[in-house]
Design an enzyme around this catalytic site. Structure first.
Site, PDB file in Angstrom:
ATOM      1  N   THR A 124       0.595  -1.520  -0.241  1.00  0.00           N
ATOM      2  CA  THR A 124       0.005   0.165  -0.406  1.00  0.00           C
ATOM      3  C   THR A 124       0.617   1.109  -0.003  1.00  0.00           C
ATOM      4  OG1 THR A 124      -1.818   1.558   1.363  1.00  0.00           O
ATOM      5  CG2 THR A 124      -0.569  -0.441   2.592  1.00  0.00           C
ATOM      6  N   ASP A 125       0.244   2.060  -0.436  1.00  0.00           N
ATOM      7  CA  ASP A 125       0.673   3.747   0.001  1.00  0.00           C
ATOM      8  C   ASP A 125       1.177   4.367   1.140  1.00  0.00           C
ATOM      9  OD1 ASP A 125      -1.386   4.763  -0.056  1.00  0.00           O
ATOM     10  OD2 ASP A 125      -1.667   5.534  -0.916  1.00  0.00           O
TER      11      ASP A 125
HETATM   12  P1  NAD Z   1     -10.073  -6.981   2.373  1.00  0.00           P
HETATM   13  O1  NAD Z   1     -10.575  -6.350   4.406  1.00  0.00           O
HETATM   14  O2  NAD Z   1     -11.627  -6.036   2.289  1.00  0.00           O
HETATM   15  O3  NAD Z   1     -10.174  -7.469   1.971  1.00  0.00           O
HETATM   16  C1  NAD Z   1      -9.150  -8.559   3.079  1.00  0.00           C
HETATM   17  C2  NAD Z   1      -9.004 -10.119   2.692  1.00  0.00           C
HETATM   18  O4  NAD Z   1      -8.417 -10.805   3.598  1.00  0.00           O
HETATM   19  C3  NAD Z   1     -10.814 -10.742   3.367  1.00  0.00           C
HETATM   20  O5  NAD Z   1     -11.195 -11.194   2.450  1.00  0.00           O
HETATM   21  C4  NAD Z   1     -10.159 -11.642   4.212  1.00  0.00           C
HETATM   22  O6  NAD Z   1     -11.062 -12.457   5.135  1.00  0.00           O
HETATM   23  C5  NAD Z   1      -9.125 -12.025   4.600  1.00  0.00           C
HETATM   24  N1  NAD Z   1      -8.165 -12.191   5.206  1.00  0.00           N
HETATM   25  C6  NAD Z   1      -7.803 -11.186   6.377  1.00  0.00           C
HETATM   26  N2  NAD Z   1      -7.529 -12.398   7.510  1.00  0.00           N
HETATM   27  C7  NAD Z   1      -6.600 -13.766   6.649  1.00  0.00           C
HETATM   28  C8  NAD Z   1      -5.711 -14.861   6.891  1.00  0.00           C
HETATM   29  N3  NAD Z   1      -5.379 -14.689   8.416  1.00  0.00           N
HETATM   30  N4  NAD Z   1      -5.501 -15.912   6.536  1.00  0.00           N
HETATM   31  C9  NAD Z   1      -6.843 -15.834   4.991  1.00  0.00           C
HETATM   32  N5  NAD Z   1      -7.539 -14.564   4.615  1.00  0.00           N
HETATM   33  C10 NAD Z   1      -7.718 -13.972   5.564  1.00  0.00           C
HETATM   34  O7  NAD Z   1      -8.784  -5.854   2.231  1.00  0.00           O
HETATM   35  P2  NAD Z   1      -8.697  -5.196   0.673  1.00  0.00           P
HETATM   36  O8  NAD Z   1      -9.348  -4.003   1.181  1.00  0.00           O
HETATM   37  O9  NAD Z   1      -9.509  -6.464  -0.175  1.00  0.00           O
HETATM   38  O10 NAD Z   1      -7.199  -5.191   0.308  1.00  0.00           O
HETATM   39  C11 NAD Z   1      -6.495  -6.474   0.022  1.00  0.00           C
HETATM   40  C12 NAD Z   1      -4.988  -6.292   0.034  1.00  0.00           C
HETATM   41  O11 NAD Z   1      -4.497  -4.871  -0.860  1.00  0.00           O
HETATM   42  C13 NAD Z   1      -4.091  -5.619   1.133  1.00  0.00           C
HETATM   43  O12 NAD Z   1      -3.368  -6.261   1.415  1.00  0.00           O
HETATM   44  C14 NAD Z   1      -4.170  -4.349   2.067  1.00  0.00           C
HETATM   45  O13 NAD Z   1      -3.147  -3.893   1.886  1.00  0.00           O
HETATM   46  C15 NAD Z   1      -3.896  -3.903   0.353  1.00  0.00           C
HETATM   47  N6  NAD Z   1      -4.560  -2.370   0.103  1.00  0.00           N
HETATM   48  C16 NAD Z   1      -5.964  -2.208  -0.064  1.00  0.00           C
HETATM   49  C17 NAD Z   1      -6.529  -0.700  -0.011  1.00  0.00           C
HETATM   50  C18 NAD Z   1      -7.483  -0.488  -0.604  1.00  0.00           C
HETATM   51  O14 NAD Z   1      -7.882   0.777  -0.590  1.00  0.00           O
HETATM   52  N7  NAD Z   1      -8.425  -1.180   0.207  1.00  0.00           N
HETATM   53  C19 NAD Z   1      -4.984  -0.004  -1.387  1.00  0.00           C
HETATM   54  C20 NAD Z   1      -3.696  -0.195  -1.274  1.00  0.00           C
HETATM   55  C21 NAD Z   1      -3.345  -1.779  -1.486  1.00  0.00           C
HETATM   56  O1  DAU Z   2      -3.559   4.242   1.253  1.00  0.00           O
HETATM   57  C1  DAU Z   2      -4.161   2.960   0.508  1.00  0.00           C
HETATM   58  C2  DAU Z   2      -5.190   2.436   1.273  1.00  0.00           C
HETATM   59  O2  DAU Z   2      -6.555   3.173   1.611  1.00  0.00           O
HETATM   60  C3  DAU Z   2      -5.047   1.349   2.464  1.00  0.00           C
HETATM   61  O3  DAU Z   2      -3.795   0.535   2.143  1.00  0.00           O
HETATM   62  C4  DAU Z   2      -6.289   0.483   3.598  1.00  0.00           C
HETATM   63  O4  DAU Z   2      -6.285  -0.595   3.152  1.00  0.00           O
HETATM   64  C5  DAU Z   2      -6.973   1.130   2.842  1.00  0.00           C
HETATM   65  O5  DAU Z   2      -7.556   1.099   4.041  1.00  0.00           O
HETATM   66  C6  DAU Z   2      -7.031   2.135   2.768  1.00  0.00           C
HETATM   67  O6  DAU Z   2      -6.647   3.603   4.682  1.00  0.00           O
HETATM   68  P1  DAU Z   2      -7.763   4.702   4.363  1.00  0.00           P
HETATM   69  O7  DAU Z   2      -7.258   5.304   5.885  1.00  0.00           O
HETATM   70  O8  DAU Z   2      -7.159   6.137   3.563  1.00  0.00           O
HETATM   71  O9  DAU Z   2      -8.505   4.914   3.922  1.00  0.00           O
HETATM   72  P2  DAU Z   2     -10.273   4.895   4.473  1.00  0.00           P
HETATM   73  O10 DAU Z   2     -11.246   4.636   3.648  1.00  0.00           O
HETATM   74  O11 DAU Z   2     -10.062   4.384   5.808  1.00  0.00           O
HETATM   75  O12 DAU Z   2     -10.134   6.327   5.041  1.00  0.00           O
HETATM   76  C7  DAU Z   2      -9.916   7.026   4.124  1.00  0.00           C
HETATM   77  C8  DAU Z   2     -10.356   8.972   4.181  1.00  0.00           C
HETATM   78  O13 DAU Z   2     -10.676   8.677   4.804  1.00  0.00           O
HETATM   79  C9  DAU Z   2      -9.106   9.118   5.213  1.00  0.00           C
HETATM   80  O14 DAU Z   2      -7.953  10.266   5.306  1.00  0.00           O
HETATM   81  C10 DAU Z   2      -9.951   8.972   6.799  1.00  0.00           C
HETATM   82  C11 DAU Z   2     -11.051   9.267   5.787  1.00  0.00           C
HETATM   83  N1  DAU Z   2     -12.672   9.140   6.690  1.00  0.00           N
HETATM   84  C12 DAU Z   2     -13.052   7.557   7.274  1.00  0.00           C
HETATM   85  C13 DAU Z   2     -13.692   7.142   7.698  1.00  0.00           C
HETATM   86  C14 DAU Z   2     -13.785   5.562   7.341  1.00  0.00           C
HETATM   87  C15 DAU Z   2     -13.535   9.676   7.106  1.00  0.00           C
HETATM   88  O15 DAU Z   2     -13.626  10.826   7.366  1.00  0.00           O
HETATM   89  N2  DAU Z   2     -14.705   8.980   7.692  1.00  0.00           N
HETATM   90  C16 DAU Z   2     -14.750   8.329   7.700  1.00  0.00           C
HETATM   91  O16 DAU Z   2     -16.138   7.786   8.538  1.00  0.00           O
END
Ligand code: NAD
Ligand code: DAU
Length: 342
Positions: A124-125
């Site tokens: 992740t960033d």
């Molecule tokens: P998510 O929380 O939606 O999904 C995570 C998945 O991992 C779930 O299906 C969960 O059941 C599974 N999991 C958790 N613990 C586990 C374990 N111990 N063994 C097997 N499975 C397990 O997450 P996401 O948002 O889809 O993110 C996926 C990946 O991408 C993560 O590694 C996260 O750090 C990375 N990422 C997410 C974002 C974002 O914006 N969501 C951005 C950049 C990178």
């Molecule tokens: O940047 C990549 C990351 O983005 C991933 O690695 C993480 O898995 C993913 O959860 C996400 O992290 P953030 O903390 O940036 O995402 P989130 O959606 O939780 O929040 C986005 C922004 O919005 C952050 O500045 C916090 C703010 N926020 C979030 C929530 C849930 C609010 O203001 N109100 C809220 O209720």
């Protein structure tokens, strides 16, 4: 190609599997997922009965299970499984260290022993920490994670890197910015705001709402991973983003405009402790080396996302009925109490 995906029942993992089987109909996918609160088999829809798809319920920290899966000789491992929500990591980081750090180590060690030819680690960033206006992080920038979640991801990156440096284990690390799109659990900003607006609830914005994130539509991320998986260079790190940062307030206003809901639904709430002000990535490497660039702009991506949530009330109802509501109530109450004690 046989692909072992971890965390494929979560948001990005499920979108990736759908995308990958669509783009490569001959591919075989094994999906190892523990089905935590964030994992949802419904995310895969009809794919659960696809002949080339197999679901394995289990934990990435389970050495025996992981070794058994590696014995099935996947061509590549794509490792999404993680605890992914920053606010949860602030409340209790234990599962983050276990799954994100120990789980990653379990996987790379088993994959190394089985001489897996390619391992894509999804990072992740957030590992670069908060950046000043005008700054952006390239792949050589120092890692300065600020939340327990980000620290656990940075630690997993370091383990993966060490396996490349020590054993020439063919790993690639990707670091993507904030994803949004269908099937994202409604604890993250975009789906939470959409779901709350649909129910006429207030939209909680942390602090002044001027924190900046670089939003990418999940399908663009999946296309980037496809390119990395086939053409990425082992030992390399690839940043993935749209290079278009916007404030949280802007994105929430955007969602409300698309939904035709009033801005009066916005409620400013206590800030997230250690809240990173700004993330921004330099993505020249993936563009120049792999020819990837994003294709879906914010307007179109948010429109598609809002439509998906409107069309899937059952999915929302089931997700909302889960643990996260209880968690959020407790979380907000605790945060308000802490602030009033200061
Ligand atoms: P998510 O929380 O939606 O999904 C995570 C998945 O991992 C779930 O299906 C969960 O059941 C599974 N999991 C958790 N613990 C586990 C374990 N111990 N063994 C097997 N499975 C397990 O997450 P996401 O948002 O889809 O993110 C996926 C990946 O991408 C993560 O590694 C996260 O750090 C990375 N990422 C997410 C974002 C974002 O914006 N969501 C951005 C950049 C990178
Ligand atoms: O940047 C990549 C990351 O983005 C991933 O690695 C993480 O898995 C993913 O959860 C996400 O992290 P953030 O903390 O940036 O995402 P989130 O959606 O939780 O929040 C986005 C922004 O919005 C952050 O500045 C916090 C703010 N926020 C979030 C929530 C849930 C609010 O203001 N109100 C809220 O209720």
């Amino acid at each position: 190609m046989k692909v072992l995906v971890t965390g494929g029942a979560g948001f990005i993992g499920s979108n990736f599997i759908r995308y990958f089987l669509g783009a490569h109909p001959d591919a075989e996918i094994i999906n190892l997922d523990k089905l935590t609160y964030a994992g949802n088999p419904d995310n895969l829809g009809a794919l659960v009965s696809h002949v080339n798809y197999e679901f394995v319920l289990g934990d990435v920290c389970d050495t025996k299970l992981v070794e058994d899966l590696m014995q099935r000789d996947p061509d590549v491992v794509v490792h999404f499984a993680a605890e992914s929500h920053v606010d949860r990591s602030i409340e209790d980081a234990q599962e983050f260290v276990r799954t994100n750090v120990q789980g990653t180590h379990t996987l790379v060690e088993a994959a190394r022993r089985c001489r897996i030819e390619r391992f894509v680690h999804i990072s992740t960033d957030e590992v670069y920490g908060s950046l000043h206006l005008g700054e952006s992080a390239d792949e050589q920038s120092p890692l300065r994670p600020n939340s327990p979640y980000a620290a656990s991801k940075a630690a997993s990156d370091m383990i993966v890197r060490s396996y490349w440096m020590t054993y020439r284990f063919p790993a690639i690390i990707t670091r993507c910015s904030n994803n949004y799109g269908p099937n994202q659990f409604p604890e993250k900003l975009v789906p939470l705001m959409i779901c709350n607006a649909l129910e006429g609830k207030t939209l909680p914005i942390f602090g002044d709402g001027l924190n900046e994130r670089d939003w990418i539509y999940v399908e663009d991320h999946c296309r980037a991973l496809d390119a990395v998986l086939y053409w990425g260079r082992p030992g390399e790190v690839y940043n993935i983003a749209c290079e278009n940062t916007v404030t949280n307030l802007e994105i929430v206003r955007h969602v409300l405009r698309i939904m035709g809901r009033p801005e009066s639904l916005i409620e400013f709430v206590a800030d997230r402790p250690g809240h990173d002000r700004r993330y921004a990535l330099d993505t020249r490497r993936i563009t120049a080396d792999l020819g990837w660039s994003p294709s879906i702009g914010l307007e179109e991506g948010l429109g598609r996302t809002v439509n998906w949530y409107i069309q899937n009330p059952d999915w929302i109802r089931k997700a909302r009925a889960g643990e996260y509501l209880k968690y959020y109530d407790k979380f907000y109450r605790q945060r308000e109490r802490t602030l009033s004690d200061l």
